[in-house]
Design a protein around this motif. Structure first.
Motif, PDB file in Angstrom:
ATOM      1  N   MET A  39       1.984  56.130  23.880  1.00  0.00           N
ATOM      2  CA  MET A  39       1.650  57.095  24.925  1.00  0.00           C
ATOM      3  C   MET A  39       0.966  58.316  24.324  1.00  0.00           C
ATOM      4  N   VAL A  42       1.048  61.436  30.066  1.00  0.00           N
ATOM      5  CA  VAL A  42       1.056  61.070  31.477  1.00  0.00           C
ATOM      6  C   VAL A  42       1.402  62.331  32.252  1.00  0.00           C
ATOM      7  N   LEU A 120       4.433  53.179  37.736  1.00  0.00           N
ATOM      8  CA  LEU A 120       3.851  53.729  36.513  1.00  0.00           C
ATOM      9  C   LEU A 120       3.973  52.733  35.363  1.00  0.00           C
ATOM     10  N   ILE A 124       1.030  51.550  32.787  1.00  0.00           N
ATOM     11  CA  ILE A 124       1.127  51.734  31.336  1.00  0.00           C
ATOM     12  C   ILE A 124       1.024  50.389  30.626  1.00  0.00           C
ATOM     13  N   MET A 128      -1.392  49.345  27.612  1.00  0.00           N
ATOM     14  CA  MET A 128      -0.811  48.868  26.347  1.00  0.00           C
ATOM     15  C   MET A 128      -1.487  47.557  25.923  1.00  0.00           C
TER      16      MET A 128
ATOM     17  N   LEU B  89       8.913  60.632  35.312  1.00  0.00           N
ATOM     18  CA  LEU B  89       7.754  60.115  34.575  1.00  0.00           C
ATOM     19  C   LEU B  89       8.148  59.765  33.142  1.00  0.00           C
ATOM     20  N   VAL B  92      10.020  56.422  32.579  1.00  0.00           N
ATOM     21  CA  VAL B  92       9.286  55.150  32.624  1.00  0.00           C
ATOM     22  C   VAL B  92       8.081  55.135  31.691  1.00  0.00           C
ATOM     23  N   SER B  93       7.851  56.266  31.033  1.00  0.00           N
ATOM     24  CA  SER B  93       6.725  56.333  30.109  1.00  0.00           C
ATOM     25  C   SER B  93       7.069  55.605  28.812  1.00  0.00           C
ATOM     26  N   GLY B  94       6.049  55.292  28.038  1.00  0.00           N
ATOM     27  CA  GLY B  94       6.284  54.700  26.729  1.00  0.00           C
ATOM     28  C   GLY B  94       6.574  55.782  25.703  1.00  0.00           C
ATOM     29  N   PRO B  95       7.055  55.401  24.524  1.00  0.00           N
ATOM     30  CA  PRO B  95       7.341  56.390  23.484  1.00  0.00           C
ATOM     31  C   PRO B  95       6.061  56.978  22.888  1.00  0.00           C
TER      32      PRO B  95
END
Lengths: 481, 451
Positions: A39, A42, A120, A124, A128, B89, B92-95
């Motif tokens: 990430m 966001v 979301l 993502i 990815m 947010l 559910v976000s990625g690292p």
């Protein structure tokens, strides 16, 4: 919210406005950036407020506030009137508005899948996978994927009786692969540079982009570019991909045909235009193949809406026919100066700004054939794709553009790959050298969501329907030494 | 017109977000902005505006997962709702393996950059100033431009205990005067206080230049010595912020200075720093992450020292000293950016720089420049609003506008003289920088326009 807009209009009239318009607007955005399956960011944003524009004594005043309680709306309306009165400090012609039938209407972007409702995690995951595929190509230093979503709800009321509610929804996404070498950096983007391909559409647009499917290709091309020779300096036949035609039209046609620029109203900031009011119907802009329209009804365009921010209905109007200028982009204020009615292009960047003439969807009309056929019909030349930079003078004459990639065309085939290509020219000569435009099959609607104009600076979201095209005798490969 | 909301009120609203439970960190960025702009063209006031907005940007961390939500609902309820949404947010976000955590509590320079008179200036006063400027135009000349007065208060609060707050003002008057015979002239003033704006002097300067710029003759593109007025210098310096000093580009090998720390990249007379503490600068003494700002030398006597960093890129670079205080509002994948560039003035008067030029060009300012090759530091753009031929140490006749395609590093390496007065000058894409006039031995013009 329409009640707040009406309240603002009434307050402005009580404060002495001869004409008043108010727009309550809520903008919502979501932006996601992923690099190499990690990430980068966001965020979601929301902004609500009201902008009040008035005419008092023939002069404009505009004031805006995020506070929507009655007292603040009334105070802001009175401020707009006092700003208009202050403008009378200098003499000048009173503003005369082109007539418009006050509309009472609702309009919204047709979408299949609300992008703000798509989980979301799903978005993502798409980025990815796309960055994983591109990064997996040997030599790619990193891959970056982006998704952007935008929604504007607006409620417009005017002292003429207009009451318009609109919801505009836009979606976009893109992928970039970057290869960093010892002495150069190369990048390939898909489907377009600067965060990708944006349309007035729902998430169905993102699903159709093919970010994962194209990831390895752009990764390979970025790596190949790093080893490719510099684009040579020469005068040659130039074939532009549709995604570069987007910027070429934007800068050397779209801005030049804005009537406020023609009239000098933007002169001190982003400049004027080489065009004059008397050029209408007379000035040859380019070769007879050049046909350009301004079409705010175009499905999918970022400049597509039901009504502009003066309450004028969306229109499709010819701008250039058979290479001759036949229309400007106009507003209610400027159209009467050239004896016309507004063609509905006045738009504002949210509630805090006044409407300016902005491109809607400025498109080159398709002709015949495909990109492959144009290349196949070219004996010797260069094919350039995907914008990296743009620059044009303050009259929109001398331009220079950079692209991500060029291929030599020899006897109808793409041969040598070149890095760091660019080209330069002057607007009338360049468009005069146009001798092929691809047909509907290769015609694409791209979006430019970052068009700057005005003071205070505004960002416009505009569209361009474009097809690959060919130009003769163009200088490519401009170098610093 | 309104005034500052103040540190206490900001803190009370921020606390509603900072109290969010079940997270590892919360940061609240607050920006309250108000002001007005009087715009004129064809010597008439045609677009005038006033606006006020109050924004909150809340960043929430759950381990190394981060979410950001921005709202202009300035209230405890709005802050709490934004924080809760940002937590969602983040969940559910990625690292983000480069997540550096929030800025620790630290003192920061309190700068006196807020002027009540500027913050409260009304449309009548702005219109009167524009009228004063326009009155300096000779018959047949037209003025265009904008007079903006605005105020901003910025606050940062986070769960590490950092709390920063500061207001600043800006008054800027910019004009282009156009004559009947194709001559344009430019003048501007940018500063923190409206009392320092002299509309009549600006109108006089722009009109005088427009008079002298009438009937420009065409000139062949080529390599010429140039004298750049500060507004033109601002383009070269502004682009270095992007293609040179930006820390992420630098550490990833995408900057024109990558791998050049300690190397000579400009003439020994050239020194560039980022320094919001310079009295002529505008802004507050902390960045958008709450890291204190200090003077940071970037090029000293022609030698490149280092780039600028935010917390994330400092971690990416394993930089023990951490952020240099150049973080932008989150999330910011592009990385840090210097917003307060200053070039040291030299010793030459403007007249001496002209007198020392045998055959060359005087450039008032550049227009709509953009990058050609970031690694070479090559940019392209046009001249505008007054370009003149210099011969025998004197400014001779006006010339038509030219396109330059030039390596910024090579230009700064061939600086022969630097003006002794630095001025805050605007750039189309970037923030204003404090820069002097420059004399450059060789500057490449690659094309020409028709005016």
């Amino acid at each position: 919210m329409l009640d707040v807009a009406r309240l603002a209009v009434e307050a402005a009239r009580r404060a002495g406005a001869d004409h008043a318009e108010a727009r309550v607007t809520t903008d919502e955005t979501e932006a996601i950036t992923v690099r190499d399956e990690r990430m980068e960011g966001v965020d979601r944003t929301s902004s609500t407020g009201v902008g009040i524009r008035v005419l008092a004594g023939g002069r404009w005043g505009f004031a805006a506030t995020a506070r929507l309680d009655e007292e603040d709306v009334e105070r802001t309306a009175a401020l707009a009137v006092s700003i208009a009165r202050a403008a009378a400090r200098l003499p000048g012609e009173a503003v005369r508005l082109a007539p418009v039938e006050p509309a009472q209407a609702r309009w919204e972007t047709p979408i299949v899948e609300d992008p703000f409702e798509v989980p979301l995690a799903e978005k993502i995951a798409l980025l990815m996978e796309a960055t994983h595929r591109a990064r997996g190509v040997a030599g790619v230093t990193y891959a970056e994927g982006t998704l952007d979503f935008f929604r504007r709800r607006s409620w417009f009321a005017s002292s003429e009786g207009a009451a318009i509610e609109q919801t505009i929804t836009q979606s976009g996404g893109g992928l970039q692969a970057t290869a960093v070498g010892d002495e150069d950096v190369q990048r390939r983007s898909f489907p377009d540079s600067f965060r990708g391909h944006h349309r007035s559409a729902g998430y169905e647009h993102v699903r159709m982009l093919g970010l994962v499917a194209e990831a390895e290709r752009i990764g390979r091309e970025a790596v190949e570019l790093l080893a490719a020779p510099e684009c040579p300096s020469e005068v040659t036949t130039l074939v532009l991909d549709a995604n570069q035609m987007e910027l070429q039209i934007h800068e050397s046609i779209g801005h030049a045909i804005e009537l406020d620029r023609v009239l000098g109203m933007e002169l001190a900031y982003a400049g004027g235009s080489f065009l004059r009011p008397e050029d209408l119907g007379r000035r040859r802009y380019g070769s007879p193949l050049l046909a350009v329209t301004a079409d705010a009804t175009l499905p999918g365009g970022l400049g597509t809406f039901g009504f502009d921010d003066e309450g004028v209905p969306a229109q499709r109007v010819p701008i250039i026919e058979d290479g001759v200028l036949v229309n400007f982009l106009t507003s209610r204020e400027t159209a009467p100066i050239v004896g016309r009615t507004s063609n509905g292009t006045a738009r504002a960047d949210g509630w805090g700004h006044l409407p300016l003439i902005r491109m809607t969807n400025i498109s080159i009309e398709p002709r015949e054939g495909t990109l492959a056929e144009i290349i196949g019909d070219t004996e010797d030349g260069m094919y350039l794709s995907t914008n990296t930079s743009w620059s044009i003078d303050d009259h929109r004459i001398n331009f220079q553009f950079g692209c991500e990639v060029a291929w030599r065309i020899r006897k109808g085939r793409l041969t040598q790959l070149y890095r760091n290509p660019n080209y330069t020219g002057t607007t009338p000569e360049f468009w005069g050298s146009l001798d092929a435009v691809a047909g509907r099959e290769d015609w694409v609607v791209y979006g430019t969501p970052n068009c700057g104009k005005g003071q205070p600076s505004q960002v416009g979201r505009v569209g361009h329907g474009v097809a690959p095209a060919r130009f003769r005798g163009v200088q490519v490969g401009v170098r610093a030494s | 017109m309104t005034g500052p909301i103040g540190e206490d009120a900001f803190r009370r609203v921020a606390e509603a977000a900072l109290e969010l439970a079940g997270v590892d960190g919360v940061e609240v960025l607050f920006v309250h902005e108000w002001g007005g702009l009087t715009r004129f063209a064809n010597s008439e006031i045609h677009q005038s505006t006033a606006s006020e907005d109050t924004g909150l940007r809340v960043r929430v961390a759950l381990g190394d997962r981060v979410g950001v939500v921005a709202t202009n609902a300035f209230s405890p309820e709005g802050a709490a709702a934004a924080a809760a949404s940002a937590r969602e947010l983040a969940s559910v976000s990625g690292p983000d393996p480069l997540w550096p955590g929030l800025a620790p509590a630290a003192d920061y320079p309190r700068l006196d950059r807020y002027d009540e008179a500027t913050a409260g200036l009304g449309p009548q006063e702005r219109a009167a100033a524009v009228a004063e400027l326009v009155a300096r135009c000779p018959e047949g000349f037209r003025a265009a431009g904008a007079f903006e007065t605005r105020a901003v208060e910025v606050g940062i609060a986070n769960t590490e205990g950092q709390l920063c707050w500061g207001p600043w003002t800006q008054a800027s008057l910019t004009t282009v005067v156009s004559g009947p015979d194709g001559g344009d002239g430019f003048a501007e003033h940018i500063g923190a206080r409206v009392a320092d704006v002299n509309p009549a002097a600006l109108g006089e300067r722009a009109a005088d230049k427009a008079r002298r710029a009438a009937n420009p003759r065409p000139i062949e593109p080529g390599v010429y010595p140039v004298v750049l007025e500060p507004a033109a210098t601002a383009t070269l310096v502004g682009f270095l912020a992007w293609i040179g000093f930006a820390g992420r580009d630098y550490i990833e090998g995408r900057s024109c200075f990558s791998g050049k720390a300690g190397q000579q990249v400009a003439a020994p007379s050239v020194s560039i720093r980022d320094d919001v503490t310079d009295p002529a600068m505008i802004g507050v003494g902390f960045d958008f992450e709450g890291t204190p700002k200090r003077r940071l030398d970037l090029i000293r006597e022609g030698v490149f020292l280092d780039a600028v960093y935010d917390r994330r890129t400092a971690r990416q670079a394993d930089r023990a000293e951490g952020s240099t205080g150049h973080g932008l509002p989150s999330p910011n994948p592009e990385g840090p950016f210097p917003l307060h560039l200053c070039m040291d003035p030299g010793e030459a008067s403007f007249e001496e720089m002209i007198a020392a030029t045998d055959r060359g060009l005087l450039v008032t300012r550049f227009h709509y420049a953009n990058v050609v090759n970031p690694i070479e530091s090559t940019i392209t753009g046009m001249t505008r609003d007054g370009t003149f031929w210099i011969e025998g140490g004197e400014v001779r006749e006006p010339v038509r506008n030219l396109r330059f395609t030039q390596s910024t590093i090579e230009a700064l390496s061939s600086v022969t003289a630097i003006g002794r007065e630095a001025r805050l000058a605007s750039e189309f894409f970037f923030s204003a920088s404090l820069v002097p006039a420059l004399a450059i031995e060789a500057f490449r013009f690659s094309g020409a326009s028709d005016h």
